[in-house]
Design an enzyme around this catalytic site. Structure first.
Site, mmCIF file in Angstrom:
data_model
loop_
_atom_site.group_PDB
_atom_site.id
_atom_site.type_symbol
_atom_site.label_atom_id
_atom_site.label_comp_id
_atom_site.label_asym_id
_atom_site.label_seq_id
_atom_site.Cartn_x
_atom_site.Cartn_y
_atom_site.Cartn_z
ATOM 1 N N TYR A 149 0.814 -1.218 0.000
ATOM 2 C CA TYR A 149 0.000 0.000 0.000
ATOM 3 C C TYR A 149 0.844 1.264 0.000
ATOM 4 C CZ TYR A 149 -2.860 -3.837 1.514
ATOM 5 O OH TYR A 149 -3.473 -5.047 1.589
ATOM 6 N N HIS A 207 3.269 -12.204 -1.724
ATOM 7 C CA HIS A 207 1.912 -11.746 -1.969
ATOM 8 C C HIS A 207 1.186 -12.571 -3.032
ATOM 9 C CE1 HIS A 207 -1.486 -9.047 -2.275
ATOM 10 N NE2 HIS A 207 -1.286 -8.927 -3.575
#
Length: 1013
Positions: free
Chosen positions: A776, A832
């Site tokens: 993010y 991820h």
């Protein structure tokens, strides 16, 4: 005057039972007789099996010479023996037994059976005895029956003291009797190191005591009493005198015809209780004179109140020993007793003096001019050989040299990090003035009493096992740790059952009534069927007590029954269940309806008997008498409620209560109940929700004192700790909107908006901030927020990810994230996505770097300590099946999208089988969670989650008084999934993480939501 009664001869059965009572006093004394018989038979292996402390079964199996078949008919008759044939044989006795009373006595007070086989026999023979006579249970002629068996003898004594109820009732609990049995076996195992001993409870797969054969006394002591004692042992021997070479010089004193083999602990070992193992001619005996003599040797050597371990084996000429002076052969008399005792004492004393040349002392050093170490106690070897020398005066040079030695300077502990560790610290009661001298409680300065040992009873009932499993499964680890390591501060309000305890740097307000109720329930389940008893004298009339409670109960008329009818129903129920209450709960009610005994759950604590009428009345409607599990659970819950130390008077009457009684209740709460909680309570989570509240955190208190209020009552951190954005007008405006203090909270809330809170375990019990930042683009801000928030680093679980564009540069990407965060370490580093992306193109599974290549690089990151664990995200079963064979380190977690519309059941089962925690990063579905991509908005109560609007989902939520977010998280947690609840609103998150308990039907309803079109 009364007429003289006639003298009559007692019947043989009465005589034999009286004699048996003298010899067989308890199960351990029966075992002692049987052990000695096995040793006399030349056994090298002895196995003991015990049930209910030996009262239900006492079995001993050996591999000795066995018993001849023709001797079995007279085996259990009194005064039948193979050890002696005349009285003169006692003068040269070399065996343990000689009277032939042991087996006879056991047969008179138990159901005795024997299986034996000699080496010459082709098969084993079984015989059963009653009152000393060989009997047959199947109606056939009384004779030994052939059976299978090994060489040696197996003796089984069942239902010990079944025909002497007075003796049976006088025995202690089965656990205490079993401890006595272990003590006897342990002592014989030490004295007979070349014999293998084992002792276990019936049904247990492993023995609690096991010693090898062909060992030594010292090794046996180490196995049975511990290596600490074995390492401190001194070996002392007093040999037999050498025989004179010529007959005319055979004038050796008679008192010298003995020898001794002694093992005693050196001056560095000390215990609170003396352990003395005394064997005379291989017979375990007791001698008060020898005990006092060896204790006196250690008086000037050990500190006051400390005692040694001593093993003494005396070999005395059998002609000088009289073994026939005690029914159980526990004591013997021998000639020249004083001379032998003095010689043994002198030998032990000389050995201790020799060992005392090098002695270990523990002391603390206090040096002026510096801070003395407080972490530990220095241990130094001190030479104490010879006489104590006078202290000489140091020369000025010596004084200068010694003063130049700098004392070690330790870093001072700040006040906010000091932890209460002793009950002698100041308590709550000491902060109030003493109005009346009777209120003074000197016990507050003492350490808490050690709670009694409460072993778990042996219970084979499946229902009890279920209750114990429920307790173990419901255990909340953190709350249990708080109670185990707490320090008692004081009772805040006795009437409302509120107390303060401290754990580490936190202060908790607890409902000690609720905690005590759970404690007593656990103790009830733990001791099921093996309770101590509270004897009521005089017995209490059950009907009258029930009527007292019913008369005071409101709402009886609403039941449609009269008070007398209610009393009759409850009374009849208790009378009809008397056998069960007596057998399982030791609650005895006589035929006349008198309550004679109650179960004692905790030694040193007696429940308030004023609550007895209420307890008996509640047993009627509150106990489920139709189902075994529910019956046991509900009865023990009511018993626990009866034991709770809560006052049953109104607050208006409290001042009239006797002050002494109040102080006694407070003393029991602090010194009996709270120590028992620390040892035995496996605290369930519901207690944390309603009965344990953190009221202070020491570092927070000190930190808040450094903050100043401005005119608008908003906090302004000091200049030393202000980040730049703390002064930003928009930042301050947002913080004031949410009434957030300190400002670090709004910074953390912004940083964790996309993820929120994750537990370290599979249960959301105590939530810890978990921050995922790399994906993010907020790592620097997150790191700054963590450092400036004042929240201890250990309270934050920091997660960051390796994005799929960085698979070809794993270490470089990690170091960049680590530097940006600047937070000591990263708790979890995730891959991820399985597929790597290079120049905007997602690589095929066969192209390098594959996720196997990437994982191997991630494993190398664990070597530097900067990351604590590694895991994966968005991996399917196929991905994991490909990866795991190549793993040195199994992924700790697999983060996936998971919610009622996407339950991932197959993936969950696969991960559980492989030891991988499945984490739901989208418990409310992906649609809702993508709000992080736009901007921070307060939660409005609206959601795009499909299942939030499902009628069945809403119905289940309404039934539990919960919102849909709570229900989604509760469903995920209850099925064993770690959850990452997310919300932009702190209050909404607090509500969502309050879990509700769902039934199997509720779980099935939610499980099936994803099947709907």
């Amino acid at each position: 005057m009364p007429e003289p009664l006639p003298i009559r001869r007692l019947e043989d059965s009465v005589i034999n039972r009286i004699a048996a009572g003298e010899i067989i006093q308890r199960p351990s004394s029966a075992l002692k007789e049987l052990l000695e018989n096995s040793l006399d038979a030349g056994s090298t292996s002895i196995k003991i099996t015990v049930k209910d402390g030996g009262m239900k079964l006492l079995q001993i199996q050996d591999n000795g010479c066995g018993i001849r078949k023709e001797d079995l008919p007279v085996l259990a008759q009194r005064f039948t023996t193979s050890k002696i044939s005349s009285f003169e044989d006692l003068q040269s006795l070399q065996t343990y037994g000689f009277r032939g009373e042991a087996l006879a006595s056991i047969s008179y007070v138990s159901n005795l059976s024997v299986i034996t086989k000699t080496k010459a026999d082709e098969c084993a023979w079984k015989a059963t005895y009653e009152d000393g006579v060989l009997i047959s249970k199947d109606g056939s002629p009384a004779a030994p029956k052939p059976c299978a068996g090994n060489d040696g003898t197996t003796i089984m004594a069942e239902n010990l003291f079944y025909n002497t109820p007075a003796r049976l009732s006088a025995l202690r609990s089965s656990s205490e009797e079993y401890s006595r049995i272990l003590d006897v076996v342990t002592k014989y195992a030490v004295h007979n190191p070349r014999v293998s001993f084992s002792c276990k409870k019936a049904g247990s797969p492993t023995p609690e005591l096991s010693t090898p054969s062909a060992s030594s006394v010292k090794d046996a002591i180490g196995i049975t009493y511990g290596q600490t004692i074995a390492k401190a042992l001194l070996h002392v021997q007093i040999p037999l005198p050498e025989e004179a070479p010529h007959a005319e010089s055979m004038d050796v004193d008679e008192e010298k015809r003995w020898s001794a083999d002694i093992y005693c602990t050196n001056p560095n070992y000390q215990a609170k209780k003396l352990v003395l193992l005394l064997f005379i001619n291989h017979r375990l005996v007791e001698s008060t004179r020898i005990r006092k003599a060896v204790e006196a040797v250690y008086v000037g050597i050990l500190p006051k109140g400390m005692s040694p371990f001593i093993y003494v084996s005396l070999q005395i000429d059998p002609h000088a020993v009289d073994v026939n002076v005690h029914p159980t052969k526990r004591e013997v008399h021998f000639l020249d007793e004083e001379i032998i005792i003095q010689r043994v004492s002198d030998a032990i004393h000389d050995a201790l003096i020799d060992e005392n040349e090098s002695r270990t002392f523990e002391y603390q050093t206090l040096l002026t001019g510096g801070i003395a170490p407080t972490q530990g106690v220095s241990t130094t070897k001190v030479d104490v050989k010879g006489k104590k020398r006078a202290r000489s005066t140091q020369s000025s040079e010596e004084e200068e040299a010694s003063s130049s030695i700098a004392a070690p300077v330790l870093k001072k502990t700040l006040s906010q990090h000091k932890v209460r560790t002793s009950q002698s610290d100041r308590t709550l009661d000491s902060m109030f003035p003493v109005i009346n001298p009777s209120q003074k409680d000197n016990s507050s300065a003492q350490e808490p009493l050690k709670p009694p040992e409460i072993p778990e009873s042996d219970c084979l009932l499946a229902s009890v096992k279920i209750l114990r499993e429920r307790i173990a499964l419901g255990k909340h680890e953190e709350l249990t740790e708080i109670l185990q390591k707490h320090t008692f501060v004081g009772i805040v309000d006795l009437g409302r059952c509120l107390s303060l305890i401290q754990h580490a740097k936190k202060l908790y307000l607890v409902n000690h009534g609720a905690l005590a109720e759970e404690l007593f329930y656990h103790l009830g389940v733990r001791q099921f069927g093996d309770y101590h008893r509270i004897k009521l004298d005089p017995p209490a009339p059950v009907r009258k007590l029930i009527k007292l409670a019913v008369d005071a109960e409101r709402g009886i008329a609403d039941s449609g029954l009269s008070q007398d009818q209610v009393v009759d129903l409850i009374f009849d129920r208790l009378m009809n269940t008397r056998p069960m209450l007596r057998e399982y709960f030791h609650t005895e009610i006589s035929d006349d309806g008198l309550l004679e005994t109650l179960p004692l759950l905790l030694k040193g604590y007696t429940p308030n008997l004023d609550k007895l009428p209420l307890f008996l009345m509640r047993l009627g409607p509150q106990v489920n008498w139709t189902s075994e599990v529910e019956c046991f659970e509900s009865f023990l819950r009511e018993l626990a409620y009866f034991y709770v130390p809560e006052p049953i008077f109104s607050h208006s009457d409290e001042d009239e209560r006797d002050e002494g009684t109040t102080q006694a209740v407070k003393w029991q709460i602090q010194h009996v109940i709270f120590p028992a909680m620390a040892k035995y309570l496996q605290a369930p989570k519901p207690l944390l929700d309603r009965d344990v509240v953190q009221v202070a955190h020491l570092p927070d208190l000190y930190r808040n004192t450094k903050c100043k209020h401005d005119a608008n009552d908003s906090f302004s951190p000091t200049a030393q700790s202000n980040p730049v954005f703390f002064k930003d007008p928009d930042f301050v405006r947002v913080a004031e909107t949410y009434d957030t203090t300190p400002f670090g909270q709004i910074a953390i809330s912004w940083a964790v908006h996309a993820t929120a809170v994750v537990p370290k375990s599979a249960n959301i019990d105590r939530m810890k901030a978990s921050i995922q930042a790399s994906v993010y683009g907020s790592e620097e801000e997150v790191g700054t927020a963590i450092r400036e928030s004042g929240v201890p680093r250990s309270e934050i679980f920091l997660t960051t990810k390796l994005w799929n564009t960085s698979h070809q540069r794993v270490r470089e990407a990690f170091e960049e994230s680590f530097a940006a965060l600047n937070c000591e370490y990263i708790n979890l580093y995730l891959m991820h996505w399985p597929q790597a992306e290079v120049d905007g193109r997602v690589l095929d599974a066969s192209e390098h770097p594959t996720f196997i290549d990437t994982w191997k690089e991630m494993e190398k990151l664990l070597e530097n300590g900067k990351v604590k664990s590694i895991g994966v995200s968005n991996f399917s079963i196929k991905h994991l099946e490909t990866l795991l064979p190549h793993c040195k380190v199994i992924p700790v977690t697999n983060q996936v999208e998971l919610h009622p519309c996407l339950p991932e059941t197959a993936l969950k089962e696969y991960c559980e089988a492989k030891g991988i925690i499945l984490t739901a990063y989208s418990p409310f579905d992906e649609m809702q969670d993508r709000s992080w991509q736009s901007h921070i908005i307060p939660y409005t109560g609206q959601s795009n989650s499909l299942f939030f609007k499902d009628p069945d989902f809403v119905r289940v939520a309404d039934a539990h008084g919960a919102n849909v977010g709570q229900l989604a998280i509760s469903w995920a947690v209850q099925r064993g999934t770690a959850v990452m609840p997310k919300s932009a609103n702190t209050e909404r998150m607090k509500i969502n993480i309050k879990l509700v308990r769902l039934s199997l039907e509720d779980m099935e309803t939610i499980d099936n939501i994803h099947r709907k079109p």
